[in-house]
Structures are given as C-alpha cells and as structure tokens.
Design a protein around this motif. Structure first.
Motif, PDB file in Angstrom:
ATOM      1  N   LYS A  11       4.253   8.565   3.683  1.00  0.00           N
ATOM      2  CA  LYS A  11       5.483   7.835   3.970  1.00  0.00           C
ATOM      3  C   LYS A  11       5.697   6.757   2.907  1.00  0.00           C
ATOM      4  CE  LYS A  11       3.513   4.315   7.064  1.00  0.00           C
ATOM      5  NZ  LYS A  11       3.581   3.695   8.404  1.00  0.00           N
ATOM      6  N   LEU A  12       6.951   6.479   2.646  1.00  0.00           N
ATOM      7  CA  LEU A  12       7.298   5.446   1.686  1.00  0.00           C
ATOM      8  C   LEU A  12       7.025   4.084   2.287  1.00  0.00           C
ATOM      9  CD1 LEU A  12       8.585   5.115  -1.146  1.00  0.00           C
ATOM     10  CD2 LEU A  12      10.788   4.832   0.013  1.00  0.00           C
ATOM     11  N   ALA A  13       6.376   3.210   1.536  1.00  0.00           N
ATOM     12  CA  ALA A  13       6.016   1.894   2.063  1.00  0.00           C
ATOM     13  C   ALA A  13       6.033   0.858   0.949  1.00  0.00           C
ATOM     14  CB  ALA A  13       4.631   1.935   2.711  1.00  0.00           C
ATOM     15  N   ARG A  14       6.316  -0.363   1.338  1.00  0.00           N
ATOM     16  CA  ARG A  14       6.159  -1.491   0.429  1.00  0.00           C
ATOM     17  C   ARG A  14       4.686  -1.876   0.391  1.00  0.00           C
ATOM     18  NH1 ARG A  14       9.753  -2.742  -3.478  1.00  0.00           N
ATOM     19  NH2 ARG A  14      11.894  -2.611  -2.714  1.00  0.00           N
ATOM     20  N   THR A  15       4.148  -2.063  -0.791  1.00  0.00           N
ATOM     21  CA  THR A  15       2.750  -2.448  -0.950  1.00  0.00           C
ATOM     22  C   THR A  15       2.672  -3.667  -1.860  1.00  0.00           C
ATOM     23  OG1 THR A  15       2.548  -0.878  -2.789  1.00  0.00           O
ATOM     24  CG2 THR A  15       1.849  -0.128  -0.606  1.00  0.00           C
ATOM     25  N   TYR A  69      -8.918   7.894  -2.997  1.00  0.00           N
ATOM     26  CA  TYR A  69      -7.495   8.106  -3.234  1.00  0.00           C
ATOM     27  C   TYR A  69      -6.711   7.739  -1.974  1.00  0.00           C
ATOM     28  CZ  TYR A  69      -9.746  10.966  -6.788  1.00  0.00           C
ATOM     29  OH  TYR A  69     -10.557  11.395  -7.801  1.00  0.00           O
ATOM     30  N   VAL A  70      -5.760   6.832  -2.102  1.00  0.00           N
ATOM     31  CA  VAL A  70      -5.099   6.318  -0.896  1.00  0.00           C
ATOM     32  C   VAL A  70      -3.576   6.375  -0.944  1.00  0.00           C
ATOM     33  CG1 VAL A  70      -6.988   4.767  -0.271  1.00  0.00           C
ATOM     34  CG2 VAL A  70      -5.221   3.965  -1.837  1.00  0.00           C
ATOM     35  N   ALA A  71      -2.995   6.552  -2.118  1.00  0.00           N
ATOM     36  CA  ALA A  71      -1.544   6.507  -2.207  1.00  0.00           C
ATOM     37  C   ALA A  71      -1.073   7.196  -3.484  1.00  0.00           C
ATOM     38  CB  ALA A  71      -1.045   5.059  -2.180  1.00  0.00           C
ATOM     39  N   VAL A  72       0.254   7.393  -3.562  1.00  0.00           N
ATOM     40  CA  VAL A  72       0.882   7.961  -4.754  1.00  0.00           C
ATOM     41  C   VAL A  72       2.102   7.116  -5.086  1.00  0.00           C
ATOM     42  CG1 VAL A  72       2.019   9.991  -5.760  1.00  0.00           C
ATOM     43  CG2 VAL A  72       0.092  10.303  -4.172  1.00  0.00           C
ATOM     44  N   ARG A  73       2.215   6.706  -6.324  1.00  0.00           N
ATOM     45  CA  ARG A  73       3.371   5.916  -6.732  1.00  0.00           C
ATOM     46  C   ARG A  73       4.626   6.785  -6.702  1.00  0.00           C
ATOM     47  NH1 ARG A  73       1.035   1.326  -8.370  1.00  0.00           N
ATOM     48  NH2 ARG A  73      -0.879   1.420  -9.606  1.00  0.00           N
ATOM     49  N   VAL A  74       5.769   6.132  -6.674  1.00  0.00           N
ATOM     50  CA  VAL A  74       7.037   6.871  -6.607  1.00  0.00           C
ATOM     51  C   VAL A  74       7.332   7.594  -7.913  1.00  0.00           C
ATOM     52  CG1 VAL A  74       8.060   5.437  -4.810  1.00  0.00           C
ATOM     53  CG2 VAL A  74       8.295   4.752  -7.219  1.00  0.00           C
ATOM     54  N   ASP A  75       6.521   7.343  -8.958  1.00  0.00           N
ATOM     55  CA  ASP A  75       6.675   8.108 -10.194  1.00  0.00           C
ATOM     56  C   ASP A  75       5.675   9.259 -10.271  1.00  0.00           C
ATOM     57  OD1 ASP A  75       4.282   6.838 -10.641  1.00  0.00           O
ATOM     58  OD2 ASP A  75       4.895   5.807 -12.472  1.00  0.00           O
ATOM     59  N   GLY A  76       4.859   9.437  -9.195  1.00  0.00           N
ATOM     60  CA  GLY A  76       3.939  10.557  -9.127  1.00  0.00           C
ATOM     61  C   GLY A  76       2.516  10.254  -9.528  1.00  0.00           C
ATOM     62  N   GLN A  77       2.213   9.002  -9.890  1.00  0.00           N
ATOM     63  CA  GLN A  77       0.852   8.625 -10.278  1.00  0.00           C
ATOM     64  C   GLN A  77      -0.003   8.337  -9.038  1.00  0.00           C
ATOM     65  OE1 GLN A  77      -0.381   8.578 -13.531  1.00  0.00           O
ATOM     66  NE2 GLN A  77       1.598   9.586 -13.921  1.00  0.00           N
ATOM     67  N   VAL A  78      -1.226   8.863  -9.029  1.00  0.00           N
ATOM     68  CA  VAL A  78      -2.135   8.629  -7.905  1.00  0.00           C
ATOM     69  C   VAL A  78      -2.659   7.199  -7.962  1.00  0.00           C
ATOM     70  CG1 VAL A  78      -4.339   9.291  -6.859  1.00  0.00           C
ATOM     71  CG2 VAL A  78      -2.790  11.041  -7.731  1.00  0.00           C
ATOM     72  N   LEU A 115      15.860  -0.611   2.167  1.00  0.00           N
ATOM     73  CA  LEU A 115      15.073   0.586   2.476  1.00  0.00           C
ATOM     74  C   LEU A 115      14.508   0.564   3.889  1.00  0.00           C
ATOM     75  CD1 LEU A 115      13.120   0.882  -0.905  1.00  0.00           C
ATOM     76  CD2 LEU A 115      15.102   2.230  -0.168  1.00  0.00           C
ATOM     77  N   ASN A 116      14.740  -0.513   4.625  1.00  0.00           N
ATOM     78  CA  ASN A 116      14.226  -0.682   5.991  1.00  0.00           C
ATOM     79  C   ASN A 116      12.712  -0.517   6.043  1.00  0.00           C
ATOM     80  OD1 ASN A 116      14.530  -1.223   8.768  1.00  0.00           O
ATOM     81  ND2 ASN A 116      14.466   0.963   9.252  1.00  0.00           N
ATOM     82  N   LEU A 117      12.029  -1.215   5.145  1.00  0.00           N
ATOM     83  CA  LEU A 117      10.576  -1.148   5.077  1.00  0.00           C
ATOM     84  C   LEU A 117       9.983  -2.537   5.304  1.00  0.00           C
ATOM     85  CD1 LEU A 117      10.124   1.094   1.898  1.00  0.00           C
ATOM     86  CD2 LEU A 117      10.012   1.816   4.292  1.00  0.00           C
ATOM     87  N   PHE A 118       8.907  -2.593   6.103  1.00  0.00           N
ATOM     88  CA  PHE A 118       8.198  -3.857   6.309  1.00  0.00           C
ATOM     89  C   PHE A 118       7.523  -4.299   5.011  1.00  0.00           C
ATOM     90  CE2 PHE A 118       8.187  -2.434  10.805  1.00  0.00           C
ATOM     91  CZ  PHE A 118       8.676  -3.589  11.397  1.00  0.00           C
ATOM     92  N   LEU A 119       7.416  -5.616   4.850  1.00  0.00           N
ATOM     93  CA  LEU A 119       6.705  -6.199   3.721  1.00  0.00           C
ATOM     94  C   LEU A 119       5.376  -6.744   4.237  1.00  0.00           C
ATOM     95  CD1 LEU A 119       9.640  -8.216   2.075  1.00  0.00           C
ATOM     96  CD2 LEU A 119       8.990  -5.826   1.717  1.00  0.00           C
ATOM     97  N   PRO A 120       4.258  -6.095   3.934  1.00  0.00           N
ATOM     98  CA  PRO A 120       2.962  -6.512   4.512  1.00  0.00           C
ATOM     99  C   PRO A 120       2.601  -7.949   4.158  1.00  0.00           C
ATOM    100  CG  PRO A 120       2.646  -4.937   2.721  1.00  0.00           C
ATOM    101  CD  PRO A 120       4.098  -4.957   3.010  1.00  0.00           C
ATOM    102  N   ASN A 121       2.074  -8.663   5.159  1.00  0.00           N
ATOM    103  CA  ASN A 121       1.618 -10.059   5.004  1.00  0.00           C
ATOM    104  C   ASN A 121       2.735 -10.993   4.562  1.00  0.00           C
ATOM    105  OD1 ASN A 121      -0.893  -9.031   5.617  1.00  0.00           O
ATOM    106  ND2 ASN A 121      -1.613  -9.036   3.516  1.00  0.00           N
ATOM    107  N   THR A 136       3.744 -12.940  -5.286  1.00  0.00           N
ATOM    108  CA  THR A 136       3.594 -11.624  -4.694  1.00  0.00           C
ATOM    109  C   THR A 136       4.789 -10.760  -5.069  1.00  0.00           C
ATOM    110  OG1 THR A 136       2.360 -12.523  -2.822  1.00  0.00           O
ATOM    111  CG2 THR A 136       3.355 -10.357  -2.536  1.00  0.00           C
ATOM    112  N   VAL A 137       4.509  -9.597  -5.615  1.00  0.00           N
ATOM    113  CA  VAL A 137       5.555  -8.629  -5.953  1.00  0.00           C
ATOM    114  C   VAL A 137       5.302  -7.383  -5.116  1.00  0.00           C
ATOM    115  CG1 VAL A 137       6.631  -7.256  -7.765  1.00  0.00           C
ATOM    116  CG2 VAL A 137       5.716  -9.532  -8.303  1.00  0.00           C
ATOM    117  N   TYR A 138       6.314  -6.961  -4.359  1.00  0.00           N
ATOM    118  CA  TYR A 138       6.166  -5.779  -3.521  1.00  0.00           C
ATOM    119  C   TYR A 138       6.647  -4.543  -4.280  1.00  0.00           C
ATOM    120  CZ  TYR A 138       5.079  -8.721   0.458  1.00  0.00           C
ATOM    121  OH  TYR A 138       4.473  -9.612   1.309  1.00  0.00           O
ATOM    122  N   GLY A 139       5.714  -3.589  -4.469  1.00  0.00           N
ATOM    123  CA  GLY A 139       6.050  -2.339  -5.125  1.00  0.00           C
ATOM    124  C   GLY A 139       6.342  -1.263  -4.094  1.00  0.00           C
TER     125      GLY A 139
END
Length: 491
Positions: free
Chosen positions: A438-442, A195-204, A121-127, A453-456
C-alpha cells in the motif's frame, strides 16, 4: 492560547489550582505543582516557541493528597475516551489531526494516536501528531505532541501497488528458524527484516534505509579462553559478605553486615531453574575520562558467558557492534517510535522526581553506562531468536552489570526433526500470497538538516486482511499471526 495553567487544570482530576515552575537553566521544562501546598503533580515540556510537547500527570500523587478517587467516576466507552483525547489536542495542537488508532496499554489505560494527513493523497503522516495515554475514566495521564515543522515531497508515482509487490517478490522474504512450543522444538519460517518497502520509482528499500535502525549482522567467533572467574567479572571482592539460599547467592558490602535483611544485595547470582540464571552487579564505579576499549569489553562478555555456559563458540553467534562514531544508548529501545521514546524519558524523569529520600550519589553509582553484547543461539546453523542472551558490560569498569540467561532444552534440540516438510520456496510462496503493498507516507530527513522531517512516498508491506504474519509452521504450513492490541483504527 489561554493561560497554560488554566487549560491544563481542566485535564487534572479534581481540578486543583496549579502553577508551573520552569527550570531556570532550561525554561522549556516545567514542573506542575499544587499552587498552595507545593506538591508535585506532574511535568510538562515546551518547544522553543512555547508550544506544549509533553505532559505527564502522577495520578497517585493527586488521589493521595486530594479528596478525589477514581472510583467516583464511571468508566467510559472507547468513543468517549477518543473524544476526551480530541478535546486535549484541540486545545494544544494548532494543526488539524486525525484519529489513527487506539490500543490497550497496561490494563488500566489506553494509548490513542492522532496524526496529521496528506490531504491530497489521504495518507497519515507517521509521528506527526500526538500520542495520548488516557485512563478508563477519561483523564489524560500523559501526552507527547509533535509540534515541529515538516515537509511533504511529491515524487512521481511511476509504479502501482501490484508493480511494487512484483518487485519485492523477486527476493526471498522468509527464512528458517526454530521456536519452542509446549516444550517441543519446531521449525518455522519467519519473515526476513531486510526488505520492507519499494519506492514509487521502483527501487527496493531496506530496513536500514526506511526504519533508520541498525540491523546487526551476527558472526561466529573462536573458542573462548577464560582467565577470570564469574565472581571476578561481577566485581566481587574478598571483603564482601556472602549469603546463600535456595534461590541463589548474594553479596553485601562489609559495612552492611548487620543490616543485610533490610539492604538490597550489591551482587546477585540466582539459579531460577535448570535452564535459567540471573546475574546482577551494582558495585561502585567512577566516571573516567576515557571508556575501556570495546575489544576489552567484548572479551569480558565472552569470558563471562563461557564460564556460565561453556562452549559458547559452538552455540552462539555474536552480533556486530555499532561502529566508532555512532552513539551508544545506555538503555536501548530499538522498537520505539520517537514519540514513544520521549514518553518513556518523561516517565523516567517523573519517577526520579517523586522518589523519596533519593541519594543522588548512590543512584549514580548503581547505574554505570554499559555496552550490550548480543549472543544469538543457533542450532545447526538455524537461529533460535527467543534464546538470545544480552550481556551488559560497564564501559568504565568492565564489570558485568546485568545478564539473564535462558537456555533451550538440549534434549529437545537433539530430538527435533531437522527436515522441514514445507520447503523454503513453498513457505516463501505462502507469505507472498498473503502480502499486499500500500502507498504510505514514510519519514525521511533533510540531508542538510536532520531536524527537518521530510515525508516521502513508498509502497510498504500490508497484511490488513488477516493481520501481520509472525511465522509459518515448517511442518504443517499453518500461519501464525501477530496478535494486535488495536481496539479501534482510523481511516
């Protein structure tokens, strides 16, 4: 990996011959010393499988004891410094890392962050990578390296970034606050932290869930009955020697009467100006089997602040404390990442190691663990965050260990216009107009093993066009952005 001492030597100014002495009780911790003179140049920390996880060098110790000076070296350009940091991570990190960002640190050095990427997905993995502090001449001052195992989860992406924005925009995202500008109190709308993010299934997703931080509620409290004086709450006793000057009042132990000019006072009460007071107490303490009850510590904090200010129940809200069973940190760094936290821990360890003539018993006596009580100033129900007061109370003695009180100008508060020109709905619309997702790994954690650590995947707030919004002026509608210290950013 090549011999650790040999590789690390390449990154130390002057390339002195070094050796590493490992702690007998904890072999993952080591001290970098001069192989011939036993001078301490720095520290390292290793993982259980002997991978480097932190590295720190005392540049002053090296320049003071070797025939080298930073003035002999040219200052490098940012790209050259990034290249020096890349060499370091290539030597010590087995996984391929990517440049994330470069920021100014303290005027003399920079922080350079590298992270692993989700290549699909070309996304950075924080920390997930390394944080390198490097000076202008290209020498590594410190490094924290993530060397642990992690997992990537791939949930079904059921919504788009625009869908995520539409979902988040169903909620109010700003709230009214007060700030001071050139001595004048003004109204502004601030972003809400809930409120800071939304999951890819639509949950806040809330800040508690995503950032794993305790967002405390603040509540009103009853009028405070003061039964102890400020002097008593600070631990002042009759046998102490009192000195007053134009700045404040200071107390010394009786045995230091003849050396007061050369000795730090045990207790300080300073009146910086009409709106600022500082208090500090370093009276002796002993660790007990049990800490004082939280309710008693809270009462001490309230009495102290009431005695210092008066009518605090009308002016302040008290933030709720962590519940029983949660960990209290002696010094809390709420906004630090895990890598930054480890960096500061190593920095503190290094400073203690190099402290000359340190009396360990006295050092312990000066730093009783404390609980911090947070009092948030409000005016007519509107919070004024910049005038929040923190009262630190010793958990064994109940002594007020530290408190800095900065007060707003009450006249300015009385004269300020309380009717915003811009409505909450208008400010909320301005904020949402600038908001992107934007889509991000968290970072998530394995429910069965928190060390894994599991990146969602989440859609997170993004203000890349103009920068992150700090506040919106409630009179003019002007947007103020958070100043960024990022010099270069990776993609």
């Amino acid at each position: 990996m090549r011999n650790l001492e040999f590789v690390l030597r390449e990154y130390i100014m002057g390339r002195p011959v070094i050796s590493i002495e490992h702690d007998e009780e904890d072999p993952t911790f080591g001290v970098i010393i001069d192989a011939h003179r036993k001078l301490v140049y720095g520290h390292i920390e290793l993982s259980d499988d002997q991978k480097l996880t932190s590295f720190m060098i005392d540049m002053e110790e090296i320049t003071n004891n070797n025939d080298v000076s930073l003035e002999e070296y040219e200052e490098l350009e940012p790209d050259e410094l990034i290249g020096c940091a890349e060499d370091f991570i290539q030597d010590f990190c087995q996984e391929k890392l990517h440049f994330k960002k470069m920021t100014e640190w303290n005027g003399e050095s920079y922080m350079i962050v590298f992270e692993a990427k989700d290549s699909a997905l070309n996304l950075f993995l924080p920390n997930s990578g390394a944080t390198i502090e490097i000076n202008k001449q290209g020498f590594i001052i410190s490094a924290v390296l993530f060397q642990s195992y992690y997992q990537l989860s791939y949930p079904d992406i059921q919504i788009s970034a625009q869908d995520a924005k539409n979902i988040l925009c169903q909620y109010p995202l700003v709230e009214l606050g007060i700030f001071e500008n050139s001595g004048e109190m003004k109204l502004a709308y601030y972003p809400k932290r809930e409120y800071v993010a939304v999951r890819v299934d639509g949950q806040v997703v809330t800040a508690d869930e995503l950032l794993d931080e305790f967002v405390a509620d603040a509540h009103a409290f009853e009028q405070v009955n003061v039964t102890e004086s400020i002097e008593s709450l600070l631990g002042i006793t009759n046998d102490m020697h009192k000195i007053e000057n134009d700045v404040g009042t200071y107390w010394y132990p009786s045995e230091d009467e003849r050396n007061m000019e050369e000795t730090e006072p045990t207790i300080k009460m300073e009146q910086i100006d009409a709106l600022q007071q500082n208090y500090e107490s370093n009276v002796e303490w002993k660790e007990l089997e049990e800490e004082l009850p939280l309710e008693l510590l809270e009462t001490k904090a309230k009495m102290f602040l009431e005695a210092a200010i008066g009518n605090i129940h009308e002016k302040y809200l008290l933030e709720e404390q962590l519940q029983d069973g949660d960990d209290f940190e002696v010094l809390t760094e709420e906004d630090l990442t895990e890598e930054e936290r480890r960096f500061f821990e190593e920095l503190e360890m290094m400073e203690e190691e190099n402290e000359e003539d340190l009396d360990e018993e006295d050092e312990d006596n000066n730093f009783e663990p404390f609980t911090t009580f947070t009092f948030v100033r409000h005016y007519k129900g509107i919070r004024i965050e910049e005038y929040t007061i923190y009262v630190n109370v010793g958990i064994y003695t109940g002594v007020i260990r530290d408190c800095s009180i900065i007060l707003p100008d009450e006249t300015q508060l009385l004269n300020m216009k309380m009717d915003p020109v811009l409505s909450l709905e208008q400010a909320d619309a301005i904020f949402k107009e600038h908001l992107q997702m934007k889509l991000a790994r968290t970072i998530n954690y394995d429910e069965e093993d928190e060390e894994v650590t599991v990146y969602g995947l989440n859609y997170v707030m993004d203000f890349s066009a103009n920068g992150e919004i700090e506040k919106i002026d409630a009179t003019t509608g002007e947007i103020q952005y958070i100043e960024s210290d990022i010099l270069k950013e990776g993609k």
